[in-house]
Design a protein around this motif. Structure first.
Motif, PDB file in Angstrom:
ATOM      1  N   LEU A  57      53.912  82.888  23.568  1.00 16.08           N
ATOM      2  CA  LEU A  57      53.378  83.271  24.746  1.00 16.08           C
ATOM      3  C   LEU A  57      51.980  83.929  24.349  1.00 16.08           C
ATOM      4  N   LYS A  58      52.334  84.903  23.519  1.00 18.23           N
ATOM      5  CA  LYS A  58      51.326  85.930  23.079  1.00 18.23           C
ATOM      6  C   LYS A  58      50.207  85.015  22.256  1.00 18.23           C
ATOM      7  N   ALA A  59      50.836  83.997  21.430  1.00 14.35           N
ATOM      8  CA  ALA A  59      49.669  83.070  20.911  1.00 14.35           C
ATOM      9  C   ALA A  59      49.042  81.942  21.806  1.00 14.35           C
ATOM     10  N   LYS A  60      49.214  82.386  22.968  1.00 17.24           N
ATOM     11  CA  LYS A  60      48.533  81.523  24.253  1.00 17.24           C
ATOM     12  C   LYS A  60      49.246  79.871  24.173  1.00 17.24           C
ATOM     13  N   LYS A  61      50.412  79.793  23.891  1.00 17.36           N
ATOM     14  CA  LYS A  61      51.155  78.736  24.104  1.00 17.36           C
ATOM     15  C   LYS A  61      51.443  78.171  25.796  1.00 17.36           C
ATOM     16  N   ASP A  62      51.320  77.075  26.091  1.00 16.93           N
ATOM     17  CA  ASP A  62      51.582  76.827  27.564  1.00 16.93           C
ATOM     18  C   ASP A  62      53.001  77.371  27.952  1.00 16.93           C
ATOM     19  N   PHE A  63      53.064  77.921  28.936  1.00 12.21           N
ATOM     20  CA  PHE A  63      54.476  78.387  29.372  1.00 12.21           C
ATOM     21  C   PHE A  63      55.589  77.355  29.455  1.00 12.21           C
ATOM     22  N   LYS A  64      55.229  76.281  30.201  1.00 13.63           N
ATOM     23  CA  LYS A  64      56.125  75.205  30.391  1.00 13.63           C
ATOM     24  C   LYS A  64      56.595  74.748  28.924  1.00 13.63           C
ATOM     25  N   SER A  65      55.734  74.536  27.890  1.00  9.45           N
ATOM     26  CA  SER A  65      56.030  74.140  26.683  1.00  9.45           C
ATOM     27  C   SER A  65      57.097  74.968  26.142  1.00  9.45           C
ATOM     28  N   VAL A  66      56.695  76.334  26.086  1.00  9.00           N
ATOM     29  CA  VAL A  66      57.683  77.451  25.600  1.00  9.00           C
ATOM     30  C   VAL A  66      58.866  77.427  26.408  1.00  9.00           C
ATOM     31  N   ALA A  67      58.846  77.356  27.598  1.00 11.10           N
ATOM     32  CA  ALA A  67      60.171  77.318  28.239  1.00 11.10           C
ATOM     33  C   ALA A  67      61.082  76.149  28.027  1.00 11.10           C
ATOM     34  N   LYS A  68      60.508  75.008  28.078  1.00  7.73           N
ATOM     35  CA  LYS A  68      61.284  73.805  27.485  1.00  7.73           C
ATOM     36  C   LYS A  68      61.943  73.865  26.209  1.00  7.73           C
ATOM     37  N   GLN A  69      61.197  74.536  25.201  1.00  7.41           N
ATOM     38  CA  GLN A  69      61.763  74.766  24.008  1.00  7.41           C
ATOM     39  C   GLN A  69      62.965  75.894  23.816  1.00  7.41           C
ATOM     40  N   TYR A  70      62.863  77.035  24.586  1.00  9.36           N
ATOM     41  CA  TYR A  70      63.802  78.049  24.377  1.00  9.36           C
ATOM     42  C   TYR A  70      64.490  78.253  25.438  1.00  9.36           C
ATOM     43  N   THR A  71      64.358  77.971  26.443  1.00 13.31           N
ATOM     44  CA  THR A  71      65.461  78.310  27.820  1.00 13.31           C
ATOM     45  C   THR A  71      66.596  77.536  27.685  1.00 13.31           C
ATOM     46  N   ALA A  72      67.797  78.311  28.015  1.00 10.10           N
ATOM     47  CA  ALA A  72      69.123  77.735  27.739  1.00 10.10           C
ATOM     48  C   ALA A  72      69.613  77.185  29.204  1.00 10.10           C
ATOM     49  N   ASP A  73      68.640  77.186  30.197  1.00  5.79           N
ATOM     50  CA  ASP A  73      68.831  76.721  31.438  1.00  5.79           C
ATOM     51  C   ASP A  73      68.471  75.195  31.600  1.00  5.79           C
ATOM     52  N   ARG A 104      68.146  73.045  33.880  1.00  9.95           N
ATOM     53  CA  ARG A 104      67.273  72.724  34.981  1.00  9.95           C
ATOM     54  C   ARG A 104      65.800  73.295  34.653  1.00  9.95           C
ATOM     55  N   GLY A 105      65.660  74.219  33.856  1.00  6.27           N
ATOM     56  CA  GLY A 105      64.519  74.969  33.405  1.00  6.27           C
ATOM     57  C   GLY A 105      63.883  73.977  32.156  1.00  6.27           C
ATOM     58  N   LYS A 106      64.752  73.280  31.627  1.00  5.09           N
ATOM     59  CA  LYS A 106      64.189  72.606  30.459  1.00  5.09           C
ATOM     60  C   LYS A 106      63.535  71.238  31.077  1.00  5.09           C
ATOM     61  N   GLN A 107      63.797  71.091  32.282  1.00  5.03           N
ATOM     62  CA  GLN A 107      63.300  69.849  33.123  1.00  5.03           C
ATOM     63  C   GLN A 107      62.073  70.326  33.752  1.00  5.03           C
ATOM     64  N   THR A 108      62.019  71.514  34.512  1.00  6.68           N
ATOM     65  CA  THR A 108      60.921  72.062  35.278  1.00  6.68           C
ATOM     66  C   THR A 108      59.761  72.806  34.461  1.00  6.68           C
ATOM     67  N   GLY A 109      60.217  73.107  33.278  1.00 11.01           N
ATOM     68  CA  GLY A 109      59.406  74.066  32.416  1.00 11.01           C
ATOM     69  C   GLY A 109      59.411  75.484  32.816  1.00 11.01           C
ATOM     70  N   GLU A 167      53.296  87.730  47.489  1.00 12.48           N
ATOM     71  CA  GLU A 167      54.469  86.770  46.922  1.00 12.48           C
ATOM     72  C   GLU A 167      53.980  86.087  45.557  1.00 12.48           C
ATOM     73  N   VAL A 168      55.034  85.712  44.856  1.00 12.19           N
ATOM     74  CA  VAL A 168      54.623  85.025  43.500  1.00 12.19           C
ATOM     75  C   VAL A 168      55.432  83.916  43.330  1.00 12.19           C
ATOM     76  N   GLN A 169      54.844  83.105  42.390  1.00 10.22           N
ATOM     77  CA  GLN A 169      55.648  81.713  41.836  1.00 10.22           C
ATOM     78  C   GLN A 169      56.118  82.193  40.516  1.00 10.22           C
ATOM     79  N   LEU A 170      57.246  82.277  40.204  1.00  6.56           N
ATOM     80  CA  LEU A 170      57.828  82.925  38.918  1.00  6.56           C
ATOM     81  C   LEU A 170      58.324  81.732  38.065  1.00  6.56           C
ATOM     82  N   GLY A 171      57.993  82.093  36.819  1.00  4.57           N
ATOM     83  CA  GLY A 171      58.473  81.221  35.725  1.00  4.57           C
ATOM     84  C   GLY A 171      59.709  82.078  34.957  1.00  4.57           C
ATOM     85  N   GLU A 172      60.435  81.393  34.346  1.00  2.00           N
ATOM     86  CA  GLU A 172      61.521  82.265  33.784  1.00  2.00           C
ATOM     87  C   GLU A 172      62.098  81.361  32.409  1.00  2.00           C
ATOM     88  N   ILE A 173      62.259  82.085  31.463  1.00  2.00           N
ATOM     89  CA  ILE A 173      62.707  81.561  30.421  1.00  2.00           C
ATOM     90  C   ILE A 173      64.362  82.210  30.031  1.00  2.00           C
TER      91      ILE A 173
END
Length: 291
Positions: free
Chosen positions: A176-192, A194-199, A155-161
């Motif tokens: 992400l390839k530049a090693k940036k934190d997934f949560k910060s990347v998600a908050k910047q780019y995701t159109a969701d 809820r995703g902006k709040q949870t990273g 089982e996995v804990q998924l992140g999605e942008i």
């Protein structure tokens, strides 16, 4: 097996509100009017002021009402209202309404009708489960199938942008390839929102077996990823959204022992039998949308 017994098997029209009551749909000749749905919307909003009236909400409530009407009709056909249990429950509710004065308040007639329909639904569910009970052997067999299916799974804990264009998805992947934190990347780019709040991270874990069945396209791109891995090609969903998926955690799934799982399995088997009975009612029913 996880469906609620009021889950509709029919696709119904999108319903909008109206100042005047009008028939929305008929179920074996019985009318469901807009005022019935108006009442349910107001009831939900009185319980939770954050509930927004919308076509989707009204569609869902209409589907629910169609199912409850269909089940109540079958309960009447089977004369379940004549049982001592049903009569006792009805008498107790009527006595409580009189004692509290609810029966004198505006709208009580509609409330009482809704209560009777719900009670008829409960009677029908009890009838189905009495007529076709779930036995211990049924539960043991289902547990054997369940444990065999999940044995050795992960089982996995998924992140999605989720982005509205491929370019933003590619930018997220580059970060992400530049090693940036997934949560910060998600908050910047995701159109969701809820995703902006949870990273972009889902709190719950999902078994890869379930993901394979429920979202095969996502499963195909994440099945071989390890913890910390992410998809390097955006996955288009066909509706203008592009997904980048990330494995925040991955672990071996634990299959619960029989004693731990048996009650939940029994409940799912019971729900499946009720669903099957209601689906049979739908197949025989005449349900017509108002023109």
């Amino acid at each position: 097996m996880k469906k609620s017994y009021i889950a509709s098997a029919a696709a119904l029209l999108v319903v909008s509100g109206s100042l005047m009551a009008q028939t929305i749909v008929t179920v074996n000749g019985a009318k469901i009017d807009s005022k019935d749905i108006d009442y349910q919307v107001k009831l939900l909003q009185s319980q939770n002021p954050q509930v927004q009236d919308s076509p989707m909400l009204r569609r869902n409530l209409t589907e629910r009402q169609v199912t409850m009407t269909l089940v109540a009709q079958e309960a009447k056909r089977l004369k379940l209202e004549q049982s001592a249990e049903y009569k006792q429950a009805l008498e107790q509710a009527r006595a409580a309404a009189k004692q509290s004065g609810e029966d004198k308040k505006p709208g009580f007639t509609q409330q009482w009708s809704a209560f009777e329909t719900a009670l008829q639904n409960q009677a029908y569910i009890a009838h189905v489960l009495r007529s076709n009970p779930v036995t211990e052997n049924d539960v043991k067999k289902a547990y054997g199938d369940f444990s065999k299916f999940y044995q050795g799974s992960h089982e996995v804990q998924l992140g999605e942008i989720l982005t509205r264009n491929a370019a933003d998805a590619q930018k997220a992947i580059a970060d992400l390839k530049a090693k940036k934190d997934f949560k910060s990347v998600a908050k910047q780019y995701t159109a969701d929102p809820r995703g902006k709040q949870t990273g972009g991270l889902n709190a719950a874990y999902v078994n890869l077996k379930d993901l394979e069945q429920g979202a095969p396209a996502v499963y195909a791109v994440v099945k071989n990823l390890n913890k910390g891995g992410y998809t390097t090609t955006p996955l288009e969903d066909g509706n203008g959204l592009y997904g980048v998926f990330y494995i925040n955690d991955k672990r071996a799934a634990k299959v619960p022992d029989y004693e731990t799982a048996k009650n939940g399995i029994a409940q799912e088997l019971q729900a499946a039998r009720v669903d099957g009975a209601i689906e049979s009612l739908y197949r025989k029913a005449k349900i017509q949308n108002a023109k």
